[in-house]
Design a protein around this motif. Structure first.
Motif, PDB file in Angstrom:
ATOM      1  N   VAL A 109       0.655  -1.220  -0.236  1.00  0.00           N
ATOM      2  CA  VAL A 109       0.266   0.122  -0.383  1.00  0.00           C
ATOM      3  C   VAL A 109       0.541   1.445  -0.254  1.00  0.00           C
ATOM      4  O   VAL A 109       0.279   2.425  -0.307  1.00  0.00           O
ATOM      5  CB  VAL A 109      -1.152   0.081   0.953  1.00  0.00           C
ATOM      6  CG1 VAL A 109      -2.325  -1.352   1.735  1.00  0.00           C
ATOM      7  CG2 VAL A 109      -0.220  -0.132   2.653  1.00  0.00           C
ATOM      8  N   THR A 110       2.611   1.285   0.058  1.00  0.00           N
ATOM      9  CA  THR A 110       3.188   1.899  -0.008  1.00  0.00           C
ATOM     10  C   THR A 110       3.185   2.259  -1.195  1.00  0.00           C
ATOM     11  O   THR A 110       3.542   1.627  -2.036  1.00  0.00           O
ATOM     12  CB  THR A 110       4.314   1.916   1.210  1.00  0.00           C
ATOM     13  OG1 THR A 110       4.945   0.463   1.264  1.00  0.00           O
ATOM     14  CG2 THR A 110       3.774   1.692   2.090  1.00  0.00           C
ATOM     15  N   VAL A 111       4.613   2.988  -1.310  1.00  0.00           N
ATOM     16  CA  VAL A 111       5.862   3.864  -2.861  1.00  0.00           C
ATOM     17  C   VAL A 111       5.035   4.243  -3.907  1.00  0.00           C
ATOM     18  O   VAL A 111       5.638   3.168  -4.891  1.00  0.00           O
ATOM     19  CB  VAL A 111       6.923   2.707  -2.739  1.00  0.00           C
ATOM     20  CG1 VAL A 111       7.531   3.046  -1.388  1.00  0.00           C
ATOM     21  CG2 VAL A 111       6.863   0.973  -2.965  1.00  0.00           C
ATOM     22  N   GLY A 112       3.627   4.307  -4.253  1.00  0.00           N
ATOM     23  CA  GLY A 112       3.190   3.749  -5.162  1.00  0.00           C
ATOM     24  C   GLY A 112       2.331   3.183  -5.735  1.00  0.00           C
ATOM     25  O   GLY A 112       2.668   2.995  -7.371  1.00  0.00           O
ATOM     26  N   LEU A 113       2.611   1.820  -4.659  1.00  0.00           N
ATOM     27  CA  LEU A 113       2.262   0.555  -5.530  1.00  0.00           C
ATOM     28  C   LEU A 113       1.147  -0.075  -4.799  1.00  0.00           C
ATOM     29  O   LEU A 113       0.785  -1.179  -4.953  1.00  0.00           O
ATOM     30  CB  LEU A 113       3.066  -0.504  -5.438  1.00  0.00           C
ATOM     31  CG  LEU A 113       4.256  -0.028  -6.445  1.00  0.00           C
ATOM     32  CD1 LEU A 113       5.515  -1.519  -5.924  1.00  0.00           C
ATOM     33  CD2 LEU A 113       4.535  -0.594  -7.425  1.00  0.00           C
ATOM     34  N   GLY A 114       0.052   0.982  -4.759  1.00  0.00           N
ATOM     35  CA  GLY A 114      -1.315   0.362  -3.881  1.00  0.00           C
ATOM     36  C   GLY A 114      -1.753  -0.026  -4.981  1.00  0.00           C
ATOM     37  O   GLY A 114      -1.890   0.276  -5.686  1.00  0.00           O
ATOM     38  N   ARG A 115      -3.482  -1.071  -4.271  1.00  0.00           N
ATOM     39  CA  ARG A 115      -4.000  -1.295  -5.257  1.00  0.00           C
ATOM     40  C   ARG A 115      -4.250  -0.076  -6.473  1.00  0.00           C
ATOM     41  O   ARG A 115      -5.012   0.958  -6.059  1.00  0.00           O
ATOM     42  CB  ARG A 115      -5.328  -1.445  -4.221  1.00  0.00           C
ATOM     43  CG  ARG A 115      -6.092  -2.936  -5.356  1.00  0.00           C
ATOM     44  CD  ARG A 115      -7.608  -2.833  -4.301  1.00  0.00           C
ATOM     45  NE  ARG A 115      -7.224  -3.619  -3.593  1.00  0.00           N
ATOM     46  CZ  ARG A 115      -7.735  -3.916  -2.436  1.00  0.00           C
ATOM     47  NH1 ARG A 115      -9.225  -4.598  -2.502  1.00  0.00           N
ATOM     48  NH2 ARG A 115      -7.424  -4.773  -1.604  1.00  0.00           N
ATOM     49  N   LYS A 116      -4.946  -0.074  -7.536  1.00  0.00           N
ATOM     50  CA  LYS A 116      -5.220   0.927  -9.437  1.00  0.00           C
ATOM     51  C   LYS A 116      -6.269  -0.226  -9.661  1.00  0.00           C
ATOM     52  O   LYS A 116      -6.491  -2.025  -9.929  1.00  0.00           O
ATOM     53  CB  LYS A 116      -3.439   0.730  -8.912  1.00  0.00           C
ATOM     54  CG  LYS A 116      -3.993   1.600 -10.769  1.00  0.00           C
ATOM     55  CD  LYS A 116      -2.262   2.139 -10.775  1.00  0.00           C
ATOM     56  CE  LYS A 116      -2.756   3.639 -12.148  1.00  0.00           C
ATOM     57  NZ  LYS A 116      -1.451   4.011 -12.121  1.00  0.00           N
ATOM     58  N   GLN A 117      -7.223   0.034 -10.189  1.00  0.00           N
ATOM     59  CA  GLN A 117      -7.803  -0.176 -11.170  1.00  0.00           C
ATOM     60  C   GLN A 117      -7.119  -0.522 -12.797  1.00  0.00           C
ATOM     61  O   GLN A 117      -6.129   0.314 -13.018  1.00  0.00           O
ATOM     62  CB  GLN A 117      -9.154   0.789 -11.516  1.00  0.00           C
ATOM     63  CG  GLN A 117     -10.184   0.133 -12.220  1.00  0.00           C
ATOM     64  CD  GLN A 117     -11.419   0.456 -11.998  1.00  0.00           C
ATOM     65  OE1 GLN A 117     -11.741   2.071 -11.293  1.00  0.00           O
ATOM     66  NE2 GLN A 117     -12.385  -0.274 -11.969  1.00  0.00           N
ATOM     67  N   GLY A 118      -7.275  -1.596 -12.997  1.00  0.00           N
ATOM     68  CA  GLY A 118      -6.763  -1.934 -14.285  1.00  0.00           C
ATOM     69  C   GLY A 118      -7.832  -1.214 -16.281  1.00  0.00           C
ATOM     70  O   GLY A 118      -8.475  -0.702 -15.304  1.00  0.00           O
ATOM     71  N   VAL A 119      -7.114  -1.442 -16.775  1.00  0.00           N
ATOM     72  CA  VAL A 119      -7.288  -1.007 -17.869  1.00  0.00           C
ATOM     73  C   VAL A 119      -8.261  -2.204 -18.941  1.00  0.00           C
ATOM     74  O   VAL A 119      -7.203  -3.445 -18.834  1.00  0.00           O
ATOM     75  CB  VAL A 119      -6.915  -0.348 -19.054  1.00  0.00           C
ATOM     76  CG1 VAL A 119      -7.382  -0.227 -20.464  1.00  0.00           C
ATOM     77  CG2 VAL A 119      -6.240   0.780 -18.613  1.00  0.00           C
TER      78      VAL A 119
END
Length: 191
Positions: A109-119
């Motif tokens: 959840v840190t360093v810009g690698l948190g959960r993200k919605q994909g395409v």
């Protein structure tokens, strides 16, 4: 920290756009492997110059709950559950998919690698002359604002931006990223 073979420095490189035609043989074939191989999970790391620094290929594992949700989507008569279009990464060094998993272990959840919605990309039919037509549904997620070092060992597809249901997961080869890197996760499911 990973290092890449440096060829020539190029500014403003978009690793997704520049995969085709690069002079590195591992990069030249990456698009074919991503697009044409069903149930494959590909994690590619690019340094701040756009050079490929890490490539992991593994197979998708559907969880027990993921199978139940898929059944409800296909055959259920009640309200449809949310789609599995949020990608998360794991920093658990002993990560291994388990059929009964309901959460992704040690989710980053840190360093810009948190959960993200994909395409999401609709399937492309390979053989449309019979009932045996096959295609591949693809989910691509890109993390391009990485702010520090992290090691990734696994990934999962969930149906919410936080908490939610873990529908699919995959162990990846150890992938180390640093500040300024870009990480691209491509999840392909066969139809």
């Amino acid at each position: 920290m990973p290092s890449c073979q440096k060829r020539k420095k190029t500014n403003n490189v978009n690793p997704i756009r520049n995969l085709r035609g690069r002079d590195c043989s591992i990069v030249a074939g990456i698009e074919d492997r991503i697009i044409r191989v069903p149930n494959k999970v590909v994690l590619a790391a690019f340094d701040d110059d756009g050079e490929l620094c890490g490539l992991s290929e593994s197979f998708n594992s559907r969880t027990q709950i993921g199978g139940q949700v898929a059944g409800n989507i296909l055959f259920g008569t009640s309200a449809q559950p949310a789609a599995f279009n949020y990608c998360a990464l794991s920093s658990n060094s002993s990560f291994s998919p388990v059929y009964t998993d309901t959460t992704l272990s040690t989710e980053i959840v840190t360093v810009g690698l948190g959960r993200k919605q994909g395409v999401f990309t609709q399937p492309v039919l390979v053989n449309i002359t019979s009932f045996n037509a096959t295609g591949a549904t693809t989910m691509v997620t890109t993390w391009s604002a990485i702010t520090g070092p992290m090691t990734v060992y696994g990934a999962g597809l969930l149906n919410a931006v936080s908490t939610g249901t873990l529908g699919f997961e995959a162990a990846t080869a150890t992938t180390v990223v640093a500040s300024g890197y870009t990480l691209v996760l491509t999840w392909t499911l066969n139809e």
